[in-house]
Design an enzyme around this catalytic site. Structure first.
Site: not given
Ligand code: ARG
Length: 459
Positions: A157, A278, A284, A291
């Site tokens: 979970h 970024s 970043k 992704e």
């Protein structure tokens, strides 16, 4: 004539939009090498059977080699009015060698031709997937070997469950990718029958030798039913299905990398090679490759569903709908191969942040099960009672804002008087993982045995 290949019975030409919807040369040019290999095998067989003369077959062979070199050299004159790769190759062959080119298509149809070309292409992709998966498994194995005893939290979970080892987590993916590999091996073995010679759908009256062409093209045998041969696309569906399952596995690890590389988790450091910055936020480092890997299943499963949907309503045998099998499969295969390569690189280059993993493993009452097991083992308590006692201790620690090993013996004894000092031995994460010695369990010793088993299998 309206069309050099089939225009005999036509008076008018096609509408320009008909040409746009009908032509497949924009994408099936990727089958050029397979098409020429198939034609060479077919021509050689026709000569061996005395169906064409050996001088015609020789002219065809040489002409096809010229066509192939034009295609490979990037100077082949593709013509959209010739619809597809099959007719483009044959028309060019005619320009180069003249009349004998017209004999190549004896005892053959574009229906068995495309079934063959596409099958050869998909078979190559199975091989590429198998090779790619082996490289990926080796990358996970190297991580597993290095971190056989590094402790990290195991989750259910996405809540801390029990401590596990880094190596064990890496090996979970080795198991998944090994199943994927065996699916591609199975699919390849099943698709390795040659449809060439089924002709349009019914076979041919020419005395062809299907065993010869099958052997020349590396197939185990010819397909046994001509109707099935030209209408079957199971080989592509199996490849796509196996690819979908594999991409789902890639996506799950990609998701874990996205979570693990966040500044909240800080379980891994991804290499600069696989991250981006970024343009506005200087701090970043985004896990873009992970992704994109997560998203690849979307395309691959989409292609799978598309081909199932294309095929499901088709009466035997060939229908033009089947021309749409290729773009889907090409895109899925490209996505899968890119995904496998990217994941292999990312896994090889990622760095486990061991201190953070260990700190996380020790928090969240991760050894509560070990405590309950101790009560069962040492005090003879039924597991359900031990579960209850441990739950009370967790609640006590949580109220005090501390972890289980930080409770004093007195505090523990206030919940159950039988608890002794040696209970603290099982509350440490290293002891916890070391104790999970059951076959397939997370103990470093088990992990090392599994690493050795896989290394042997992949050697
Ligand atoms: N371009 C076609 C395809 O990809 C080749 C087969 C066409 N056969 C035919 N009878 N129209 O499926």
């Amino acid at each position: 004539p309206a069309n050099a290949m089939w225009g005999g019975r036509f008076e008018g030409g096609n509408d320009a939009i008909m040409q746009a919807i009908n032509a497949s040369i924009g994408f099936d040019r990727r089958l050029a090498a397979q098409d020429i290999a198939g034609s060479r095998a077919h021509a050689a067989m026709l000569a061996a059977q005395g169906i064409v003369t050996s001088s015609d077959a020789e002219a065809i062979r040489e002409g096809l080699l010229t066509v192939l070199s034009e295609i490979e050299g990037g100077n082949f004159p593709y013509r959209v009015e010739l619809e597809d790769i099959h007719m483009n190759v044959e028309a060019r062959l005619k320009e180069i060698i003249g009349e004998p080119a017209g004999r190549l298509h004896t005892g053959r149809s574009r229906n068995d031709q495309v079934a063959l070309d596409f099958r050869l292409w998909v078979r190559d992709q199975c091989d590429a997937a198998i090779t790619g998966l082996e490289a990926l498994m080796k990358a996970f194995l190297a991580q597993a070997e290095a971190g056989a005893d590094w402790v990290m939290p195991g989750f259910t979970h996405l809540q801390t469950a029990q401590p596990v080892t880094w190596g064990h987590h890496m090996l979970a993916y080795v198991e998944m990718f090994a199943r994927d590999r065996s699916r591609f091996i199975d699919a390849r073995a099943r698709m390795n029958e040659c449809p060439l010679g089924a002709a349009a759908l019914a076979g041919t009256s020419f005395p062809i030798d299907r065993d010869a062409t099958a052997a020349a093209l590396g197939f185990d045998r010819p397909t046994a039913n001509s109707l099935d041969s030209v209408s079957d696309r199971d080989f592509a569906l199996e490849f796509l299905s196996a690819s979908s399952i594999c991409a789902m596995h890639l996506s799950r690890f990609a998701e874990e990398l996205v979570i693990w590389s966040s500044s909240q988790f800080r379980f891994v450091k991804l290499s600069d090679k696989w991250t981006t910055g970024s343009s506005i936020m200087p701090q970043k480092k985004n896990p873009d490759a992970a992704e994109l890997l997560r998203s690849k299943l979307g395309r691959i499963l989409g292609a799978t569903v598309a081909l199932f949907t294309i095929m499901k309503g088709l009466a035997l045998t060939y229908s033009k709908d089947m021309q749409e099998d290729k773009e889907q499969t090409f895109d899925a295969a490209d996505s899968l191969m890119l995904g496998l390569a990217a994941m292999t690189g990312m896994v090889s280059d990622m760095e486990a942040l061991r201190d953070n993993l260990k700190t996380a493993a020790a928090s969240g009452f991760s050894t509560a099960t070990d405590l309950a097991d101790w009560l069962v083992r040492e005090l003879g308590m039924p597991f359900r009672d031990a579960h209850h006692v441990t739950g009370s201790l967790v609640a006590m620690a949580e109220k005090a804002g501390i972890d289980l090993p930080d409770l004093t013996l007195e505090q523990m004894q206030s919940v159950h008087e039988g608890i002794r000092k040696d209970v603290f031995d099982v509350l440490g994460v290293d002891n916890s993982v070391r104790s999970r010695m059951s076959y397939g369990g997370t103990a470093p010793e088990q992990v090392r045995a599994q690493v050795a088993r896989w290394q042997e299998q992949l050697a």
